[in-house]
Design a protein around this motif. Structure first.
Motif, short mmCIF file in Angstrom:
data_model
loop_
_atom_site.label_atom_id
_atom_site.label_comp_id
_atom_site.label_asym_id
_atom_site.label_seq_id
_atom_site.Cartn_x
_atom_site.Cartn_y
_atom_site.Cartn_z
N PRO A 54 -53.07 -71.35 -47.71
CA PRO A 54 -52.81 -70.19 -48.63
C PRO A 54 -53.62 -69.06 -48.63
O PRO A 54 -53.32 -67.88 -48.81
N LEU A 55 -54.65 -69.13 -47.51
CA LEU A 55 -55.44 -67.80 -47.28
C LEU A 55 -54.92 -67.03 -46.57
O LEU A 55 -54.77 -65.75 -46.80
N VAL A 56 -53.72 -67.46 -45.60
CA VAL A 56 -52.85 -66.41 -44.88
C VAL A 56 -51.53 -66.46 -45.13
O VAL A 56 -50.76 -65.56 -44.54
N LEU A 57 -51.15 -67.45 -45.81
CA LEU A 57 -49.61 -67.34 -46.17
C LEU A 57 -49.36 -66.46 -47.44
O LEU A 57 -49.94 -66.28 -48.31
N PRO A 58 -48.25 -65.69 -47.25
CA PRO A 58 -47.84 -64.58 -48.08
C PRO A 58 -47.61 -65.45 -49.71
O PRO A 58 -46.84 -66.52 -49.61
N PRO A 59 -48.28 -64.99 -50.90
CA PRO A 59 -48.08 -65.65 -52.06
C PRO A 59 -46.22 -65.99 -52.50
O PRO A 59 -46.05 -67.00 -52.85
N THR A 60 -45.70 -65.10 -51.87
CA THR A 60 -44.25 -65.28 -52.28
C THR A 60 -43.64 -66.49 -51.68
O THR A 60 -42.85 -67.14 -52.06
N VAL A 61 -44.10 -66.62 -50.16
CA VAL A 61 -43.57 -67.72 -49.67
C VAL A 61 -44.03 -69.05 -50.01
O VAL A 61 -43.25 -70.09 -50.20
N LEU A 62 -45.45 -69.34 -50.49
CA LEU A 62 -45.93 -70.33 -51.01
C LEU A 62 -45.23 -70.59 -52.41
O LEU A 62 -44.85 -71.68 -52.58
N LEU A 97 -50.01 -76.40 -61.26
CA LEU A 97 -49.87 -76.97 -60.03
C LEU A 97 -49.89 -75.88 -58.92
O LEU A 97 -50.73 -76.10 -57.98
N GLY A 98 -49.30 -74.81 -59.15
CA GLY A 98 -49.21 -73.75 -58.10
C GLY A 98 -50.65 -73.18 -57.84
O GLY A 98 -50.85 -72.90 -56.79
N GLY A 165 -48.29 -63.19 -57.21
CA GLY A 165 -46.96 -63.59 -56.56
C GLY A 165 -46.39 -65.04 -56.98
O GLY A 165 -45.53 -65.27 -57.07
N VAL A 166 -47.53 -65.97 -56.59
CA VAL A 166 -47.09 -67.53 -56.92
C VAL A 166 -46.76 -67.66 -58.49
O VAL A 166 -45.76 -68.48 -58.89
N VAL A 167 -47.57 -67.04 -59.22
CA VAL A 167 -47.11 -67.15 -60.64
C VAL A 167 -45.69 -66.72 -61.04
O VAL A 167 -45.18 -67.22 -61.70
N LEU A 168 -45.32 -65.51 -60.61
CA LEU A 168 -44.18 -64.82 -60.71
C LEU A 168 -43.09 -65.79 -60.14
O LEU A 168 -41.80 -65.91 -60.89
N MET A 169 -43.33 -66.39 -59.09
CA MET A 169 -42.18 -67.11 -58.47
C MET A 169 -41.96 -68.64 -59.23
O MET A 169 -40.63 -68.89 -59.20
N VAL A 181 -52.04 -62.37 -67.47
CA VAL A 181 -52.20 -61.14 -67.38
C VAL A 181 -51.70 -60.22 -66.26
O VAL A 181 -50.92 -59.01 -66.53
N SER A 182 -51.70 -60.74 -65.02
CA SER A 182 -51.18 -59.96 -64.13
C SER A 182 -49.51 -59.67 -64.12
O SER A 182 -49.12 -58.68 -63.87
N THR A 183 -48.64 -60.88 -64.69
CA THR A 183 -47.36 -60.25 -64.90
C THR A 183 -47.25 -59.55 -66.12
O THR A 183 -46.03 -58.81 -66.37
N GLN A 184 -48.17 -59.75 -67.03
CA GLN A 184 -47.95 -58.69 -68.24
C GLN A 184 -48.09 -57.32 -67.95
O GLN A 184 -47.49 -56.42 -68.04
N ILE A 185 -49.04 -56.99 -67.16
CA ILE A 185 -49.29 -55.67 -66.08
C ILE A 185 -48.25 -55.16 -65.68
O ILE A 185 -47.56 -54.09 -65.75
N TYR A 186 -47.71 -56.14 -64.79
CA TYR A 186 -46.11 -55.54 -64.29
C TYR A 186 -44.82 -55.46 -65.11
O TYR A 186 -44.29 -54.56 -64.87
#
Length: 234
Positions: A54-62, A97-98, A165-169, A181-186
Motif C-alpha cells: 500500500p505504500l507504493v500502490l495508488p489508493p484508487t487501484v487498491l 477493512l479498507g 482515495g480508498v475511502v471514496l472508492m 472528513v476528507s470526502t466532506q472537504i471534497y
C-alpha cells in the motif's frame, strides 16, 4: 471557522473509523511484525513486500480491487452474504477493512523495528527463568517494544484520518454512514463551498501538525533521557 452539523458528523465518523482501525491494526500487526523480525524463512521477503504494497500502490487501484473483492461477486462479498451480513461495500465496516489494509505498513514497520532493536537476549533470559513463550512475550517483549507500539498507534490513527482515495472508492460519500472528513472537504469543493472547505481543511492541517510534533517529541525522548542521565543509560 464555521462548521456545519454535517461537518461535525464527518469528524465524529472519522474519529470512530480511525479508532477502530488502530485497535484492529495493532492486533493484526503485532504477530506479523514479530514473525518478520525473527523469521529466516524464504517467505519473509514476499510477505514483507505484500505488507508494504500500500505504500507504493495508488489508493484508487487498491480501492478498486477492494471494491471488487467486497462486491456481491467478489470472494469477500460472497462470504459475507453466505454469513448473512450482506456486502461490506459502501458500509462503515467496509471502510474499516479498507483502512486496515491501506494503513497496515504504518503499523507493521515500527513494530518490526522495535522487535529487531530488542534483540534475542531478553527472550533468552526469560526462557532460562522458565517463563513460557506467552509470558515472556507479554511481560518482556511488549514492555521493551512499547515505543514501537506507541509510534504504530499514532501513525495508524493519523494515516486513517487522512485517507481519501480508498475511502471514496469503497465507501462513496454517504452522509452519516461513509462520509469522513476528507470526502466532506471534497464535497464542499465540488459545491464551491470554499469557506466550509477551508474550515475542515484547517482542522486537518492542525491535526497533522500536532501528530508530527508529537512523533518528533516522542522520538527525541530516549536521547534526552540519555543526555540527562548518562549513568542510567550506560
Amino acid at each position: 471557522m464555521n462548521l456545519s452539523a454535517e461537518d461535525f458528523q464527518a469528524i465524529a465518523l472519522t474519529l470512530q473509523l480511525a479508532s477502530v482501525t488502530t485497535v484492529l491494526l495493532l492486533l493484526l500487526a503485532t504477530p506479523v511484525a514479530w514473525w518478520l523480525a525473527h523469521t529466516h524463512s524464504a517467505w519473509r521477503a514476499p510477505v514483507a513486500s505484500l505488507v508494504a504494497l500500500p505504500l507504493v500502490l495508488p489508493p484508487t487501484v487498491l480501492g478498486f480491487y477492494l471494491l471488487v473483492a467486497l462486491g456481491p461477486n467478489g470472494p469477500i462479498g460472497q462470504f459475507t452474504q453466505w454469513a448473512g451480513w450482506g456486502t461490506l461495500a459502501f458500509s462503515f465496516w467496509g471502510l474499516v477493512l479498507g483502512s486496515v489494509v491501506y494503513s497496515l505498513p504504518f503499523a507493521v514497520q515500527p513494530l518490526v523495528n522495535a522487535f529487531e532493536a530488542m534483540g534475542p537476549r531478553p527472550m533468552e533470559v526469560a526462557a532460562t527463568l522458565r517463563a513460557s513463550k506467552w509470558d515472556a512475550f507479554f511481560t518482556v517483549a511488549v514492555p521493551l517494544a512499547k515505543p514501537g507500539f506507541v509510534m504504530a498507534a499514532m501513525l495508524s490513527f493519523a494515516h486513517t484520518v487522512g485517507e481519501f482515495g480508498v475511502v471514496l472508492m469503497i465507501g462513496g460519500n454517504i452522509p452519516d454512514k461513509t462520509r469522513v472528513v476528507s470526502t466532506q472537504i471534497y464535497g464542499h469543493v465540488e459545491a464551491m463551498e470554499y469557506s466550509q472547505a477551508h474550515g475542515l481543511a484547517g482542522v486537518m492541517l492542525v491535526f497533522s501538525f500536532v501528530v508530527l510534533l508529537g512523533l518528533s517529541w516522542f522520538n527525541r525522548r530516549p536521547h534526552r533521557h540519555a543526555t540527562r542521565h548518562p549513568k542510567a543509560s550506560a
